[in-house]
Design a protein around this motif. Structure first.
Motif, PDB file in Angstrom:
ATOM      1  N   UNK A  39     -94.705 153.673 -10.765  1.00 21.30           N
ATOM      2  CA  UNK A  39     -93.677 154.211 -10.500  1.00 21.30           C
ATOM      3  C   UNK A  39     -93.703 155.551 -10.155  1.00 21.30           C
ATOM      4  N   UNK A  40     -92.617 156.314 -10.232  1.00 19.60           N
ATOM      5  CA  UNK A  40     -92.518 157.904  -9.940  1.00 19.60           C
ATOM      6  C   UNK A  40     -91.655 158.377 -10.932  1.00 19.60           C
ATOM      7  N   UNK A  41     -91.914 159.643 -11.403  1.00 18.54           N
ATOM      8  CA  UNK A  41     -90.764 160.178 -12.395  1.00 18.54           C
ATOM      9  C   UNK A  41     -91.005 161.670 -12.405  1.00 18.54           C
ATOM     10  N   UNK A  42     -89.852 162.315 -12.545  1.00 17.97           N
ATOM     11  CA  UNK A  42     -89.647 163.690 -12.689  1.00 17.97           C
ATOM     12  C   UNK A  42     -89.466 164.033 -14.243  1.00 17.97           C
ATOM     13  N   UNK A  43     -90.506 164.626 -14.973  1.00 22.62           N
ATOM     14  CA  UNK A  43     -90.574 164.819 -16.302  1.00 22.62           C
ATOM     15  C   UNK A  43     -89.775 166.125 -16.487  1.00 22.62           C
ATOM     16  N   UNK A  44     -88.975 166.264 -17.579  1.00 24.32           N
ATOM     17  CA  UNK A  44     -88.394 167.196 -18.165  1.00 24.32           C
ATOM     18  C   UNK A  44     -89.138 168.503 -18.185  1.00 24.32           C
ATOM     19  N   UNK A 146     -89.064 166.749  -3.269  1.00 18.18           N
ATOM     20  CA  UNK A 146     -89.447 165.591  -4.238  1.00 18.18           C
ATOM     21  C   UNK A 146     -90.844 165.584  -4.683  1.00 18.18           C
ATOM     22  N   UNK A 147     -91.742 165.739  -3.617  1.00 19.43           N
ATOM     23  CA  UNK A 147     -93.006 165.657  -4.002  1.00 19.43           C
ATOM     24  C   UNK A 147     -93.738 166.567  -4.877  1.00 19.43           C
ATOM     25  N   UNK A 148     -92.944 167.641  -4.911  1.00 19.22           N
ATOM     26  CA  UNK A 148     -93.427 168.748  -5.903  1.00 19.22           C
ATOM     27  C   UNK A 148     -92.846 168.630  -7.337  1.00 19.22           C
ATOM     28  N   UNK A 149     -91.997 167.887  -7.399  1.00 20.38           N
ATOM     29  CA  UNK A 149     -91.437 167.632  -8.775  1.00 20.38           C
ATOM     30  C   UNK A 149     -91.709 166.213  -9.269  1.00 20.38           C
ATOM     31  N   UNK A 150     -92.365 165.103  -8.556  1.00 11.67           N
ATOM     32  CA  UNK A 150     -92.509 163.881  -9.080  1.00 11.67           C
ATOM     33  C   UNK A 150     -93.892 163.792  -9.423  1.00 11.67           C
ATOM     34  N   UNK A 151     -93.905 162.947 -10.482  1.00  9.63           N
ATOM     35  CA  UNK A 151     -95.271 162.518 -10.878  1.00  9.63           C
ATOM     36  C   UNK A 151     -95.380 160.808 -10.762  1.00  9.63           C
ATOM     37  N   UNK A 181     -88.796 160.224 -22.047  1.00  6.24           N
ATOM     38  CA  UNK A 181     -88.611 160.076 -20.510  1.00  6.24           C
ATOM     39  C   UNK A 181     -89.421 159.123 -19.960  1.00  6.24           C
ATOM     40  N   UNK A 182     -90.737 159.358 -19.877  1.00  7.23           N
ATOM     41  CA  UNK A 182     -91.957 158.635 -19.348  1.00  7.23           C
ATOM     42  C   UNK A 182     -91.753 157.009 -19.957  1.00  7.23           C
ATOM     43  N   UNK A 183     -91.648 156.765 -21.152  1.00  4.57           N
ATOM     44  CA  UNK A 183     -91.679 155.445 -21.841  1.00  4.57           C
ATOM     45  C   UNK A 183     -90.461 154.858 -21.230  1.00  4.57           C
ATOM     46  N   UNK A 184     -89.460 155.524 -21.210  1.00  6.73           N
ATOM     47  CA  UNK A 184     -88.188 154.751 -20.448  1.00  6.73           C
ATOM     48  C   UNK A 184     -88.419 154.571 -19.022  1.00  6.73           C
ATOM     49  N   UNK A 185     -89.262 155.217 -18.428  1.00  8.72           N
ATOM     50  CA  UNK A 185     -89.431 154.833 -17.074  1.00  8.72           C
ATOM     51  C   UNK A 185     -90.337 153.353 -17.009  1.00  8.72           C
ATOM     52  N   UNK A 186     -91.363 153.541 -17.887  1.00  7.47           N
ATOM     53  CA  UNK A 186     -92.328 152.477 -17.792  1.00  7.47           C
ATOM     54  C   UNK A 186     -91.646 151.048 -18.338  1.00  7.47           C
TER      55      UNK A 186
END
Length: 225
Positions: A39-44, A146-151, A181-186
């Motif tokens: 997946x892809x995510x933007x962390x706080x 988006x690329x700059x902010x997404x992990x 936040x990351x765990x919610x995405x996973x």
């Protein structure tokens, strides 16, 4: 151990290197034969210290827009050789050195030009532009933002996801926000699917364990997730 307690232990280990990274290891329930969760995510708070180097294949006004917003490299087919990978005698590959992007974006018009020449080089690095990842688009300015902010994250063949999640000098509150936040995405990406989804080999998993580690520190299992 709680997130705050684990962070305290790792900070003590990394006291001389405050810019060392926290790394999160998430063990998911994984069925052999299914695609790895991703997946892809933007962390706080962004845990990365290096700025994204964005290569944009575009021409005309789209190239102008990419340059204006600050893309690292912008051009058309003339950039293909600079973005190509050279293979060494050991079978490993490295970028030519002229262009070393961390993200590659391409307009739909130029995709047929770069695909035959770059897919085998950029693909293994996870850099080949794709519509599903939002990196093949006419809105190059939006894609760059988006690329700059997404992990981007991806599990391995056992369904274990590893990602940098913070820096040792982050306040524990920021670290905890990033982790949750990351765990919610996973969880969202590995939620159990219905029978039809399983037949289609969609990753159907749940989180089994979470470990927090650092560059020099041990892996500590987190209990408050």
């Amino acid at each position: 151990m709680t997130i705050s307690d684990a962070a305290a232990v790792l900070r003590a280990v990394e006291v001389a290197t405050p810019w060392s990274a926290y790394e999160l290891h998430v063990v998911t329930r994984f069925v052999k034969g299914q695609p790895a969760p991703r997946g892809r995510i933007s962390l706080p708070r962004d845990p990365r210290t290096k700025e994204e180097k964005v290569l944009v294949f575009a021409e005309g006004k789209q190239a102008e827009a990419a340059t204006k917003i600050g893309a690292s490299f912008v051009g058309g087919g003339e950039l293909i050789d600079d973005a190509r990978l050279n293979f060494t005698t050991t079978g490993t590959s490295v970028l030519s050195g002229k262009i070393e992007p961390t993200k590659v974006i391409c307009t739909p018009a130029l995709l047929p030009t770069i695909t035959p020449k770059l897919s085998r080089f950029l693909g293994p690095k996870g850099l080949m532009p794709a519509v599903r990842r939002g990196t093949v688009t006419d809105d190059v300015a939006g894609a760059i933002k988006q690329a700059r902010g997404m992990l981007e994250w991806k599990g391995d063949r056992q369904g274990v996801v590893r990602t940098p999640i913070g820096r040792i000098n982050f306040p524990v509150e920021d670290l905890e926000k990033n982790i949750r936040t990351f765990l919610q995405a996973v969880k969202a990406a590995t939620a159990e699917k219905d029978d039809l989804s399983v037949k289609r080999k969609v990753a159907a998993s749940s989180i089994l364990q979470v470990h927090l580690s650092s560059t020099q520190g041990p892996g500590i299992q987190i209990s408050d997730i």
